[in-house]
Design a protein around this motif. Structure first.
Motif: not given
Lengths: 549, 549
Positions: A95-96, A522, A99, A518-520
């Motif tokens: 994830h990081a 995850q 982003v 970023n929400w999506i």
């Protein structure tokens, strides 16, 4: 470890051909030359490595090729311009990393627009084949878009229908805010996996024109010629300066460039980053500065700072706080600022200042806390004062009543704090700081430009002014407290508090669009075992939890 | 099922006392009267049920008590104003519920500010005790904040340090954008669990003043008196109108109010929502409208629409798409709009129009797709045309060349489309739609106000205009396609495409701040087994993954 430095002789994925005022920048991604294992960069899809080269070439055009007036972005692959960010790379990244990847590619697209807006170079996307996803997002970062009409080539943003994520490299925002596509058409376009071809794409404003294959090159050339002739007076003739590699020495917990150094305290999750100010007697005439080239302090120091920020973002994720320090002579910084301010019409000085502004914006957008630590021997003046203003807090040692007969600690403003180094939202950092009391800014520039600790605290230029007795404890406790907090909450908090006031297309991209992406990024619907991103290209189908949030 | 309707006789958590021009609204949350199981509302903490009552009382003040000039928000609990959203409620709620809860509470805070800005009522937060988290967020939605100085009471936003989430009910944005707190002070304040007390809170701008316990009531009273005397001419004297309950009939898949009805196709994940236009011969004189009261169509129909939107958001999460239809006589809608436009200075008409605007903004902010379906018998005119303009797409049957001798389908603009019903970003929906070509708006108002399907398509007021042969298939396929897409990607896409152009404090709250909060609301550092939200109040400590994203 990811290295953000590159140079033309090392490019794997781009070809740059310069012919007088025209640069042709051709994407030719080598599918096996990836930054990580586990995917192939087919169809001119890209990973961070491809974008690092793109960012480099755009930077070099500005410094090394000031004679270039038009940049034609095209592809060497038949029938494909660019397929966007590589999906398998995204699917296998943390994830990081996703982003940070999106943030860097967004900054690169903004750098294209910065060049166009401030340096007069015109970017022309010559789409000799389909531009999908990030490929079309790259095109809409350009000033003009021409698409070949071969019965097949299209522009598209297929992220929503194919991947369950957003066109998050500025795509959605640029559709409605830059190209001003009608919102319902943007809705249709962004849900249409196959995209739109020439005629309708033009009618909807997604491209500027389309031409049949047989005439494509000729028409693009004609457009380029027109651009060049219209801009004959705007861009510098003659040669630029060379951007050499940035040397640094590193150990496990340090990295030292010439002017910028960092010491990592990994176990405590913070870093001390120090920027050394300029030497005395730097030249003040542009032609002498041209001779100094990339070793001129404002260019060298900010290039080093830029590389350091990127390094810390991507390679040191556990470092949550950066304590910013400066070391040097205030008068030398102010001297440099005076030179820069007095010669802003000179192409190189303009580029140097614009570069400093971009680096400072990179800092504003970095998801780490910044504390400015203002101690004796520091030179938070002019352009370096922006580091303190960009920080989430500042601590300045209060030695005003010191009985020692040394000159008290000072911070100093210069012309460059008045508008040359704007934030992404268009405000100066002083305007942002004194959003409640703009009259203070006039006072600062007109009445008094240098401030000892007492004055700086009173007028509001710093946050805290502990004295000698409290200094070490207060800094230590502040660091311990900051690094104990949830890193996610801090990222969201800083992204909100740093940008009071107006929003621009850039801040909408980095705020609204990026935050949603970023929400999506995850959500199980994207990255879960049944998610669309996970299942892309597999025989299995994505399965959604259809509950709306 | 959560019911958004309430009325003063059913309030559990608020006491409203009206004394001439002053309303005292006192929070007295009953800890056992929760909306769900598993938590107690201690220390005036709130859940959605408490906020539904707050939203209701603010709405009623505007319609039922137009004589009120000042609203004093305070608490009946000793030493505590409000502890904010209940943490155990948040900790046990689903992600989707948390997001919807925050959205509704944000809308309620915005409704306070809307009342203050447009209707001249002044909101005074009389903090007779500590206001923390959402409690302080409620205070900063007010115009003025006074804090008791009892050596103990403080204001605080402890979300970041205590819970690992954001002060997401507008808190961070209102700190720097509304109260214009210096960003470094906002940073310190937002990381300080215990908050700040009187003197420093005032110095930093977090409150307007603080008074010792013995003088608190007296000082607040004096301030209220001043407000009232300054506003003696601004607000309506005399009595308001009563807002009665909204009756509806429902089955498992329908809900029918008087003017608004919905049919749910749950297995296909969409709903048909129809709004019936006004009857003929509605009164055009304000005093007659006052007599009609809450049965006057614009008030009744929009209150029903509001209740329906809230119901669909929270109780029907799997419904991803709403097909909006209207039924009625265009001339009747235009007649109502003329009445409203001609009498906007009358207190009731002003409130009715402001209410319509709020309901339409609620629709803009609803995380569901909207398609406007424009068919014969519809009345997408004036205020109801906003429904089509607010939709992500519109489909209008093309009967322009119909050989049938019926009047062709039309859509019509009215004065109300020119600014009375703004979006959250301050633009009208026509300005938003024609962001690329503002001159079209002048044409629409000055040259031609009614458009058959061909004209509507040509000028760009609708998205698609299928003819009779294609109509059913095209709508069916569009619905199927839309409802097959990732609901998360659609939410992020719609939140980006619906708000081109400028941003306001409201859009920053609903865009930037909310999107970051939603991201954080999914992070293991907040909601994982070791997350801060999960571990709040437990003997176990939160454990963070300190990687910055």
């Amino acid at each position: 470890m990811i290295n953000f430095q590159t140079s033309p002789d090392r490019y794997k994925h781009w070809q740059l051909n310069i012919d007088g005022p025209v640069a042709q920048l051709s994407m030719d991604v080598q599918e096996d030359q990836t930054l990580a294992e586990g995917y192939k960069l087919k169809l001119n899809s890209y990973d961070l490595g491809v974008d690092i080269e793109l960012a480099d070439v755009i930077q070099r055009l500005r410094f090394e090729h000031p004679e270039v007036r038009a940049v034609v972005l095209t592809s060497l692959k038949p029938r494909i311009f660019c397929a966007g960010a590589n999906i398998y790379m995204l699917g296998t990244s943390s994830h990081a990393f996703k982003v940070n990847f999106c943030k860097f590619t967004n900054e690169t697209r903004c750098a294209i627009e910065d060049d166009s807006k401030h340096s007069g170079r015109r970017y022309i996307a010559a789409l000799n084949g389909t531009a999908s996803g990030g490929g079309y997002e790259l095109a809409i970062a350009c000033d003009e878009i021409y698409l070949v009409d071969d019965g097949n080539s299209a522009v598209s943003l297929p992220e929503v229908p194919l991947l369950g994520v957003l066109p998050g490299t500025g795509g959605l925002t640029r559709l409605v805010d830059k190209r001003k596509i009608r919102r319902d058409r943007a809705d249709v376009f962004s849900t249409l996996a196959e995209g739109l071809k020439g005629k309708r794409a033009k009618e909807w404003g997604l491209i500027d024109d389309s031409f049949p294959t047989s005439k494509f090159q000729e028409e693009v050339d004609a457009r380029v010629e027109k651009v060049v002739s219209l801009r004959s007076g705007e861009v510098q003739d003659g040669s630029g300066i060379k951007l050499g590699p940035l040397q640094f020495e590193s150990t496990n917990h340090t990295r030292e460039y010439k002017y910028v150094g960092v010491k990592l305290h990994r176990e405590k999750r913070y870093a001390d980053l120090t920027i050394h100010g300029p030497e005395a007697d730097l030249p003040s005439a542009p032609d002498e500065i041209e001779k100094l080239g990339d070793s001129y302090w404002p260019l060298r120091a900010y290039r080093e700072l830029d590389d350091m920020l990127l390094h810390l973002r991507v390679n040191e994720p556990e470092i949550g706080l950066i304590c910013l320090r400066t070391e040097g002579v205030i008068d030398n910084v102010i001297g440099v600022d005076q030179t820069l301010a007095a010669n802003r019409d000179h192409w190189l000085i303009r580029e140097i200042v614009l570069h400093m502004a971009r680096v400072l914006r990179r800092l504003d957008l970095t998801a780490k806390s910044f504390f400015a630590i203002i101690e004796p021997g520091s030179c938070f003046a002019g352009n370096l004062l922006e580091l303190a203003l960009a920080s989430d807090r500042s601590y300045m040692l209060n030695d005003t009543d010191s009985s020692l007969k040394i000159k008290p600690l000072e911070i100093v403003v210069s012309e460059l704090n008045a508008g040359a180094l704007p934030m992404s939202n268009g405000l100066t950092r002083l305007q942002s700081r004194f959003f409640a009391e703009p009259e203070t800014i006039r006072y600062i520039f007109e009445v008094d430009r240098s401030f000892n600790t007492d004055d700086a605290e009173e007028i509001g230029l710093i946050t805290f002014a502990p004295d000698d007795l409290d200094w070490e404890d207060e800094i230590r406790v502040a660091i311990e407290e900051r690094t104990s907090l949830s890193p996610d909450a801090l990222t969201g908090m800083e992204a909100s508090l740093r940008f009071a006031g107006p929003e621009s297309m850039d801040t909408k991209i980095f705020g609204r669009l990026t935050a949603w992406q970023n929400w999506i990024f995850q959500r199980p619907n994207a990255i879960g075992p049944q998610g669309a991103l996970t299942n892309y290209g597999k025989p299995t189908q994505a399965q959604f939890d259809y509950k709306r949030t």
